[in-house]
Motif scaffolding. Structure first.
Motif, mmCIF file in Angstrom:
data_model
loop_
_atom_site.group_PDB
_atom_site.id
_atom_site.type_symbol
_atom_site.label_atom_id
_atom_site.label_comp_id
_atom_site.label_asym_id
_atom_site.label_seq_id
_atom_site.Cartn_x
_atom_site.Cartn_y
_atom_site.Cartn_z
ATOM 1 N N GLY A 43 3.020 -3.008 -25.185
ATOM 2 C CA GLY A 43 2.567 -4.187 -24.454
ATOM 3 C C GLY A 43 3.582 -4.754 -23.488
ATOM 4 O O GLY A 43 3.413 -5.883 -23.015
ATOM 5 N N SER A 44 4.612 -3.988 -23.154
ATOM 6 C CA SER A 44 5.643 -4.513 -22.251
ATOM 7 C C SER A 44 5.296 -4.316 -20.776
ATOM 8 O O SER A 44 5.997 -4.826 -19.906
ATOM 9 C CB SER A 44 6.998 -3.852 -22.547
ATOM 10 N N GLY A 45 4.242 -3.564 -20.474
ATOM 11 C CA GLY A 45 3.814 -3.383 -19.087
ATOM 12 C C GLY A 45 4.268 -2.078 -18.462
ATOM 13 O O GLY A 45 4.399 -1.989 -17.243
ATOM 14 N N LYS A 46 4.486 -1.040 -19.291
ATOM 15 C CA LYS A 46 4.967 0.247 -18.756
ATOM 16 C C LYS A 46 3.950 0.876 -17.817
ATOM 17 O O LYS A 46 4.301 1.322 -16.713
ATOM 18 C CB LYS A 46 5.269 1.215 -19.924
ATOM 19 N N THR A 47 2.686 0.927 -18.245
ATOM 20 C CA THR A 47 1.658 1.563 -17.413
ATOM 21 C C THR A 47 1.427 0.774 -16.133
ATOM 22 O O THR A 47 1.241 1.352 -15.052
ATOM 23 C CB THR A 47 0.351 1.698 -18.211
ATOM 24 N N THR A 48 1.451 -0.555 -16.222
ATOM 25 C CA THR A 48 1.302 -1.390 -15.028
ATOM 26 C C THR A 48 2.423 -1.100 -14.033
ATOM 27 O O THR A 48 2.190 -0.946 -12.825
ATOM 28 C CB THR A 48 1.324 -2.873 -15.420
ATOM 29 N N LEU A 49 3.651 -1.003 -14.540
ATOM 30 C CA LEU A 49 4.791 -0.727 -13.664
ATOM 31 C C LEU A 49 4.696 0.666 -13.057
ATOM 32 O O LEU A 49 5.016 0.870 -11.876
ATOM 33 C CB LEU A 49 6.087 -0.881 -14.459
ATOM 34 N N LEU A 50 4.231 1.635 -13.846
ATOM 35 C CA LEU A 50 4.049 2.989 -13.314
ATOM 36 C C LEU A 50 3.017 2.993 -12.191
ATOM 37 O O LEU A 50 3.200 3.635 -11.151
ATOM 38 C CB LEU A 50 3.633 3.934 -14.447
ATOM 39 N N ASN A 51 1.928 2.258 -12.376
ATOM 40 C CA ASN A 51 0.929 2.128 -11.312
ATOM 41 C C ASN A 51 1.537 1.527 -10.047
ATOM 42 O O ASN A 51 1.238 1.950 -8.930
ATOM 43 C CB ASN A 51 -0.237 1.255 -11.789
ATOM 44 N N CYS A 52 2.390 0.509 -10.240
ATOM 45 C CA CYS A 52 3.029 -0.138 -9.081
ATOM 46 C C CYS A 52 3.913 0.846 -8.325
ATOM 47 O O CYS A 52 3.900 0.885 -7.090
ATOM 48 C CB CYS A 52 3.850 -1.342 -9.543
ATOM 49 N N LEU A 53 4.709 1.630 -9.043
ATOM 50 C CA LEU A 53 5.622 2.563 -8.387
ATOM 51 C C LEU A 53 4.870 3.638 -7.603
ATOM 52 O O LEU A 53 5.328 4.088 -6.546
ATOM 53 C CB LEU A 53 6.538 3.223 -9.416
ATOM 54 N N THR A 54 3.720 4.053 -8.108
ATOM 55 C CA THR A 54 2.974 5.114 -7.421
ATOM 56 C C THR A 54 2.412 4.644 -6.081
ATOM 57 O O THR A 54 2.005 5.469 -5.261
ATOM 58 C CB THR A 54 1.817 5.634 -8.295
ATOM 59 N N ASN A 55 2.389 3.326 -5.845
ATOM 60 C CA ASN A 55 1.925 2.831 -4.544
ATOM 61 C C ASN A 55 2.814 3.293 -3.407
ATOM 62 O O ASN A 55 2.387 3.301 -2.242
ATOM 63 C CB ASN A 55 1.879 1.292 -4.538
ATOM 64 N N TYR A 56 4.062 3.667 -3.717
ATOM 65 C CA TYR A 56 5.025 3.993 -2.666
ATOM 66 C C TYR A 56 5.213 5.497 -2.515
ATOM 67 O O TYR A 56 6.161 5.945 -1.887
ATOM 68 C CB TYR A 56 6.342 3.268 -2.964
ATOM 69 N N ILE A 57 4.291 6.256 -3.082
ATOM 70 C CA ILE A 57 4.252 7.698 -2.857
ATOM 71 C C ILE A 57 3.496 7.971 -1.557
ATOM 72 O O ILE A 57 2.447 7.371 -1.308
ATOM 73 C CB ILE A 57 3.579 8.417 -4.043
ATOM 74 N N ASP A 58 4.018 8.846 -0.749
ATOM 75 C CA ASP A 58 3.349 9.176 0.516
ATOM 76 C C ASP A 58 1.960 9.746 0.263
ATOM 77 O O ASP A 58 1.735 10.477 -0.716
ATOM 78 C CB ASP A 58 4.178 10.190 1.307
ATOM 79 N N HIS A 59 1.038 9.461 1.145
ATOM 80 C CA HIS A 59 -0.358 9.861 0.936
ATOM 81 C C HIS A 59 -0.594 11.347 1.200
ATOM 82 O O HIS A 59 -1.682 11.848 0.920
ATOM 83 C CB HIS A 59 -1.278 9.018 1.829
ATOM 84 N N ASP A 60 0.390 12.060 1.717
ATOM 85 C CA ASP A 60 0.198 13.493 1.940
ATOM 86 C C ASP A 60 0.787 14.328 0.798
ATOM 87 O O ASP A 60 0.837 15.552 0.891
ATOM 88 C CB ASP A 60 0.804 13.919 3.275
ATOM 89 N N GLU A 61 1.222 13.696 -0.292
ATOM 90 C CA GLU A 61 1.787 14.428 -1.426
ATOM 91 C C GLU A 61 0.693 14.746 -2.446
ATOM 92 O O GLU A 61 -0.215 13.944 -2.682
ATOM 93 C CB GLU A 61 2.903 13.614 -2.082
ATOM 94 N N ARG A 62 0.807 15.918 -3.055
ATOM 95 C CA ARG A 62 -0.145 16.329 -4.092
ATOM 96 C C ARG A 62 0.384 15.851 -5.441
ATOM 97 O O ARG A 62 1.472 16.244 -5.880
ATOM 98 C CB ARG A 62 -0.326 17.842 -4.081
ATOM 99 N N ILE A 63 -0.396 15.013 -6.122
ATOM 100 C CA ILE A 63 0.003 14.404 -7.390
ATOM 101 C C ILE A 63 -0.937 14.884 -8.484
ATOM 102 O O ILE A 63 -2.158 14.912 -8.301
ATOM 103 C CB ILE A 63 -0.057 12.866 -7.297
ATOM 104 N N ILE A 64 -0.357 15.245 -9.634
ATOM 105 C CA ILE A 64 -1.171 15.616 -10.799
ATOM 106 C C ILE A 64 -0.755 14.713 -11.957
ATOM 107 O O ILE A 64 0.436 14.609 -12.283
ATOM 108 C CB ILE A 64 -0.990 17.095 -11.162
#
Length: 478
Positions: A257-278
């Protein structure tokens, strides 16, 4: 109208029959004034419990008559709004025929409850509709708790019985092709919005099914919003944006409940849109906005005990899918070895979360998970693999006042003997407590002017931005 509407309803004349008009004779007891009112997160008093019993008796009688009066196969062919209107029409007729006297507002609340039972998740629907609730915890049919603003509260939500609660659990898990029953009493699932669901049923749960829902906000949080909430300072937020942009390999650690998944979602916002993510998850809950994203989910074994697909299977298969970044929702087993290998073989910018109370403990847990996977590697070899794979550890914490803070941004530097060397770029210090019991603190930079990933930032053209963020962090500390 549709289905069996022309038949009698629970032994009474059908609508349109000469005797089916205004209520005749002595009316049934009126529903208590509080029944069916909108749910508020308040404790259940003795009087509330009594009124709730009367309400559920009336609701059960009407619900039973409704099931006899409708054709479920015809109902399933309608869209949700049309089906809800049909159900409301039939319930109104049943209320009239059975001489149930209630006010308009009470009848509307009863109609909503019954529609939720037939088409939705029953008593859970009003809680799922609230965006201020982060967790819903159902302990059997009569006790439901919620978490609001970091504090757990008892609600007056209850189910008709354990059978109704079990049916709702079955409805949730069946939507992603899973099951929960005596043969398979533990199940992880998710709702359509990505909210995480866990069900544990009898005989393992002694007092009835236990349902836990970790709700996600309808509007995904961003780092800028976390900054406004005080979870991180503006300078720290800027450093995290750069870390996500320059393809550092990141582990996010923290307690439940410390917000790990929320923070991970936030960080992924700064991935370039032309990168392939799995992405690889036990229950798909990450909400990535990039167009080139492939989402993978584990599968439990079948009734015969075969066909299971583990997290390690998914991570190993990722390497054959030409990923640029691999994101593991939660690292909790031998897949840690495969994730480290991926980070070290050209998949820079990979991310994952794990449970730990400090960055140092996160490294120890990573080593333990690899060892528990049966890998007979020397301890130094495992640590060398960790050092060459992981660039940054971000520590999230839930404080005792219910607030969530990012407490450390820590770099992994290297090995000195057999010890992994780290350095903190950013830390959170608690300075006191206010009159309302809220903790006060500050984020401060540690004065590191040249982090290890500065060369990577230079490669991506972010060197000036990184230097400015580190200077601002130090100035804020002063």
């Amino acid at each position: 109208m549709f289905g069996k509407r022309a038949n009698t309803v629970a032994g009474q004349p059908a609508a349109g029959h000469p005797s089916a008009g205004k209520p005749q004779g002595q009316p049934e007891p009126r529903l208590p004034p509080a029944a069916g009112k909108p749910v508020t997160p308040a404790p259940v008093s003795a009087s509330d419990s009594k009124r709730s019993d009367e309400y559920y008796l009336t609701k059960s009688a009407i619900f039973g008559a409704l099931i006899e009066a409708i054709d479920l196969s015809q109902l399933s062919k309608l869209d949700t709004d049309s089906a809800r209107e049909e159900i409301r029409d039939i319930v109104n007729e049943i209320i009239s025929i059975k001489n149930v006297v209630m006010s308009i507002s009470e009848q509307e609340d009863l109609l909503d409850d019954i529609c939720n039972d037939v088409l939705g998740y029953g008593p859970l629907d009003p809680l799922l509709a609230r965006d201020d609730i982060s967790d819903i915890m159902v302990n059997g049919a009569t006790r439901t708790y919620i978490e609001v603003a970091g504090k757990i509260q008892l609600t007056n939500i209850r189910f008709r019985d354990n059978a109704q609660l079990m049916n709702i659990c079955q409805r949730i898990v069946s939507q992603i092709g899973r099951r929960v029953d005596e043969a398979s009493p533990i199940c992880d699932a998710r709702l359509a919005d990505g909210s995480r669901v866990n069900v544990i049923a009898p005989p393992l749960a002694i007092d009835g099914p236990a349902l836990t829902i970790r709700k996600f906000k309808k509007d995904k949080l961003t780092l800028d919003q976390l900054t406004r909430f005080g979870a991180i300072s503006p300078a720290g937020s800027e450093i995290l944006k750069i870390i996500g942009r320059v393809r550092c390999n990141v582990l996010i650690s923290g307690g439940t409940g410390s917000g790990k998944t929320t923070l991970l979602n936030c960080l992924t916002n700064y991935i370039d849109h032309d990168e392939r993510i799995i992405t690889c998850e036990d229950a798909a809950e990450l909400q990535l906005q990039q167009p080139h994203t492939v989402r993978l989910e584990t599968r439990p074994p079948s009734l015969e005990g075969s066909g299971a697909v583990t997290m390690r299977d998914l991570v190993k298969n990722c390497l054959r899918m030409r990923p640029e970044r691999i994101i593991v929702g939660e690292v909790r087993g031998p897949e840690a070895f495969d994730l480290l290998q991926a980070m070290n073989t050209g998949h820079d910018g990979s991310m994952g979360t794990l449970h730990a109370n400090s960055p140092r403990e996160a490294l120890s847990r990573l080593e333990s998970m690899i060892t528990m996977g049966g890998f007979t590697l020397p301890s130094r070899t495992i640590r060398e693999m960790i050092v060459t794979s992981v660039d940054v550890i971000i520590q999230a914490a839930r404080l005792r006042d219910g607030s969530r803070r990012i407490t450390h941004v820590t770099e992994v530097l290297g090995l000195e003997g057999d010890v992994i060397i780290t350095q903190d770029l950013f830390v959170y210090e608690i300075t006191g407590e206010d009159a309302q019991g809220k903790l006060k603190g500050r984020h401060r930079g540690t004065g590191i002017g040249q982090p290890r990933f500065a060369e990577r930032a230079r490669y991506y053209g972010e060197e000036a931005r990184l230097s400015a963020a580190l200077d601002n962090a130090e100035a804020t500390a002063d």
